[in-house]
Enzyme design. Structure first.
Site, PDB file in Angstrom:
ATOM      1  N   ARG A 104      56.198  38.993  48.418  1.00 14.79           N
ATOM      2  CA  ARG A 104      55.600  40.329  48.561  1.00 14.79           C
ATOM      3  C   ARG A 104      54.889  40.634  47.251  1.00 14.79           C
ATOM      4  O   ARG A 104      55.534  40.746  46.206  1.00 14.79           O
ATOM      5  CB  ARG A 104      56.680  41.371  48.876  1.00 14.79           C
ATOM      6  CG  ARG A 104      56.160  42.790  48.861  1.00 14.79           C
ATOM      7  CD  ARG A 104      57.129  43.800  49.468  1.00 14.79           C
ATOM      8  NE  ARG A 104      57.120  43.751  50.914  1.00 14.79           N
ATOM      9  CZ  ARG A 104      57.607  44.709  51.708  1.00 14.79           C
ATOM     10  NH1 ARG A 104      58.137  45.794  51.189  1.00 14.79           N
ATOM     11  NH2 ARG A 104      57.570  44.580  53.019  1.00 14.79           N
ATOM     12  N   HIS A 131      49.937  42.589  56.278  1.00 10.20           N
ATOM     13  CA  HIS A 131      51.393  42.565  56.514  1.00 10.20           C
ATOM     14  C   HIS A 131      51.654  41.836  57.846  1.00 10.20           C
ATOM     15  O   HIS A 131      52.044  42.446  58.834  1.00 10.20           O
ATOM     16  CB  HIS A 131      51.924  44.001  56.551  1.00 10.20           C
ATOM     17  CG  HIS A 131      53.406  44.123  56.401  1.00 10.20           C
ATOM     18  ND1 HIS A 131      54.244  43.041  56.219  1.00 10.20           N
ATOM     19  CD2 HIS A 131      54.229  45.220  56.415  1.00 10.20           C
ATOM     20  CE1 HIS A 131      55.494  43.463  56.121  1.00 10.20           C
ATOM     21  NE2 HIS A 131      55.515  44.768  56.237  1.00 10.20           N
ATOM     22  N   GLN A 134      55.055  42.044  59.917  1.00  9.94           N
ATOM     23  CA  GLN A 134      55.232  43.333  60.593  1.00  9.94           C
ATOM     24  C   GLN A 134      54.491  43.349  61.931  1.00  9.94           C
ATOM     25  O   GLN A 134      55.062  43.716  62.962  1.00  9.94           O
ATOM     26  CB  GLN A 134      54.703  44.450  59.692  1.00  9.94           C
ATOM     27  CG  GLN A 134      54.839  45.833  60.291  1.00  9.94           C
ATOM     28  CD  GLN A 134      56.293  46.241  60.437  1.00  9.94           C
ATOM     29  OE1 GLN A 134      57.046  46.183  59.480  1.00  9.94           O
ATOM     30  NE2 GLN A 134      56.707  46.646  61.634  1.00  9.94           N
ATOM     31  N   ASP A 216      51.481  54.856  59.985  1.00  8.63           N
ATOM     32  CA  ASP A 216      52.084  54.313  58.763  1.00  8.63           C
ATOM     33  C   ASP A 216      51.840  55.317  57.630  1.00  8.63           C
ATOM     34  O   ASP A 216      51.089  56.290  57.798  1.00  8.63           O
ATOM     35  CB  ASP A 216      51.456  52.934  58.451  1.00  8.63           C
ATOM     36  CG  ASP A 216      52.052  52.263  57.218  1.00  8.63           C
ATOM     37  OD1 ASP A 216      53.179  52.630  56.823  1.00  8.63           O
ATOM     38  OD2 ASP A 216      51.389  51.380  56.639  1.00  8.63           O
ATOM     39  N   CYS A 256      55.861  51.244  61.242  1.00 11.86           N
ATOM     40  CA  CYS A 256      56.454  50.060  60.598  1.00 11.86           C
ATOM     41  C   CYS A 256      57.646  50.443  59.729  1.00 11.86           C
ATOM     42  O   CYS A 256      58.504  49.613  59.472  1.00 11.86           O
ATOM     43  CB  CYS A 256      55.401  49.333  59.782  1.00 11.86           C
ATOM     44  SG  CYS A 256      54.649  50.365  58.510  1.00 11.86           S
ATOM     45  N   ARG A 284      62.297  42.796  63.457  1.00 11.33           N
ATOM     46  CA  ARG A 284      61.879  42.056  62.266  1.00 11.33           C
ATOM     47  C   ARG A 284      62.806  40.848  62.083  1.00 11.33           C
ATOM     48  O   ARG A 284      62.361  39.761  61.727  1.00 11.33           O
ATOM     49  CB  ARG A 284      61.951  42.951  61.010  1.00 11.33           C
ATOM     50  CG  ARG A 284      60.961  44.097  60.959  1.00 11.33           C
ATOM     51  CD  ARG A 284      59.525  43.639  60.817  1.00 11.33           C
ATOM     52  NE  ARG A 284      59.275  42.848  59.639  1.00 11.33           N
ATOM     53  CZ  ARG A 284      59.047  43.337  58.408  1.00 11.33           C
ATOM     54  NH1 ARG A 284      59.016  44.635  58.217  1.00 11.33           N
ATOM     55  NH2 ARG A 284      58.806  42.528  57.382  1.00 11.33           N
TER      56      ARG A 284
HETATM   57  N1   CP Z   1      58.195  47.677  57.257  1.00 12.60           N
HETATM   58  C1   CP Z   1      58.556  47.075  56.109  1.00 12.60           C
HETATM   59  O1   CP Z   1      58.005  46.045  55.719  1.00 12.60           O
HETATM   60  O2   CP Z   1      59.567  47.699  55.456  1.00 12.60           O
HETATM   61  P1   CP Z   1      60.078  47.375  53.981  1.00 12.60           P
HETATM   62  O3   CP Z   1      58.973  47.777  53.041  1.00 12.60           O
HETATM   63  O4   CP Z   1      61.309  48.204  53.807  1.00 12.60           O
HETATM   64  O5   CP Z   1      60.347  45.914  53.883  1.00 12.60           O
HETATM   65  N1  NVA Z   2      51.409  50.347  54.181  1.00 12.83           N
HETATM   66  C1  NVA Z   2      52.774  50.363  53.695  1.00 12.83           C
HETATM   67  C2  NVA Z   2      53.625  49.465  54.535  1.00 12.83           C
HETATM   68  C3  NVA Z   2      55.073  49.447  54.159  1.00 12.83           C
HETATM   69  C4  NVA Z   2      55.866  48.487  54.969  1.00 12.83           C
HETATM   70  C5  NVA Z   2      52.803  49.933  52.246  1.00 12.83           C
HETATM   71  O1  NVA Z   2      52.095  48.976  51.897  1.00 12.83           O
HETATM   72  O2  NVA Z   2      53.503  50.557  51.463  1.00 12.83           O
END
Ligand code: CP
Ligand code: NVA
Length: 298
Positions: A104, A131, A134, A216, A256, A284
């Site tokens: 990440r 992502h 997701q 989101d 998400c 997930r």
């Molecule tokens: N939806 C998602 O990726 O959640 P987290 O940021 O908690 O991993």
């Molecule tokens: N768009 C959000 C998604 C979190 C899972 C972010 O990047 O923070």
């Protein structure tokens, strides 16, 4: 040749359905209490996270355990991959010890480079651009609920962010009909292209014939300093009862997560009978177990 999961755009429709098929089987086995901990016995993944996570971390770690493997989580705080040593050196170290990398990162290019420099599979666990885990999970969840993806209409309301960008690829690959409503200046990245991309500034219009309404965060991780200005710009894009009065009464609500209750979604909608947000979160686990198994098994 090793396979990575960097973007849904690089997967074929057949590969996407292969993931869904295995996820269905693993979910069923899990519910029946049937162990499948021989599938990745002895395998290890490294998880490098520059941003916080609840769902992604928990589901990858739990998933590896349930498949008989092991996950090592490293949270980089105030540090980016490539700061302490080059991305190439990180890649060349990790491939000597572990069987896969889940990453990440703020920078999408970092994930691409990591995959390029190593001979083990790399899974994108979110970047500023995409992502994929997701949206694969979201499509799997819709398939469970609706029995098909082709022709299903999804209204994405809010920020043209990483989740929205991955939706553009996901919908195009599976024949879903995606309509996006976002405020002026918050459209998805111009680098993300698809046929028949529908983008509007009118959320009421976009939810009208939708099967699914998806939202989101208005300010993603890393955009916290823009929160005030974004909250203002997105006021008309809140998924609430009033907006949904324009939609079909059986429209399904997805997010998400994490949700910012009272901002992009109200409690009433999130906790209401049409919300499937926690089914989505559960999945997930099952979908990523399928991904791990398909990428790491050899
Ligand atoms: N939806 C998602 O990726 O959640 P987290 O940021 O908690 O991993
Ligand atoms: N768009 C959000 C998604 C979190 C899972 C972010 O990047 O923070």
């Amino acid at each position: 040749m090793k396979k990575d999961l960097i973007s849904i755009n690089y997967l074929s429709k057949q590969e996407i359905y292969e993931i869904f098929e295995l996820a269905t089987q693993l979910k069923k086995e899990q519910k029946q209490g049937k162990s499948h901990n021989d599938l990745l016995a002895g395998k290890t993944i490294a998880m490098l996270f520059e941003k916080p996570s609840l769902r992604t971390r928990m589901t990858f770690e739990t998933g590896m355990y349930q498949l008989g493997g092991h996950a090592i989580y490293e949270r980089l705080i105030g540090e980016k991959i490539g700061d302490r040593e080059t991305v190439l050196d990180v890649a060349k170290n990790l491939e000597r010890w572990v069987d896969g990398i889940v990453v990440r990162s703020f920078s999408h290019q970092n994930v691409i480079n990591l995959a390029k420099f190593t001979n083990i599979p790399v899974i994108n666990a979110l970047t500023d651009l995409l992502h994929p885990c997701q949206i694969l999970t979201d499509m799997f969840t819709i398939l469970e609920k609706k029995g098909r993806l082709e022709g299903i209409k999804l209204a994405y309301i809010g920020d043209g962010n990483n989740v929205c960008n991955s939706w553009i690829y996901g919908a195009e690959k599976t024949g879903m009909i995606l309509k996006i409503a976002c405020p002026n200046g918050y459209e998805p990245s111009q680098d993300i292209t698809a046929n028949n991309l529908f983008i509007s500034n009118d959320p009421e219009e976009v939810v009208k014939d939708a099967d699914i309404v998806y939202t989101d965060a208005w300010a993603s991780m890393g955009q916290e300093s823009e929160k005030k200005i974004r909250n203002k710009a997105f006021q008309a894009f809140q998924v609430n009862k009033k907006l949904l009065s324009n939609a079909s009464p059986d429209v399904l609500i997805m997010h998400c997560l994490p949700a910012h209750r009272g901002e992009e979604i109200t409690d009433k909608v999130m906790d209401g009978p049409n919300s499937i947000v926690f089914d989505e979160a559960e999945n997930r686990l099952h979908v990523q177990k399928a991904v791990l198994n398909l990428l790491l098994k050899n």
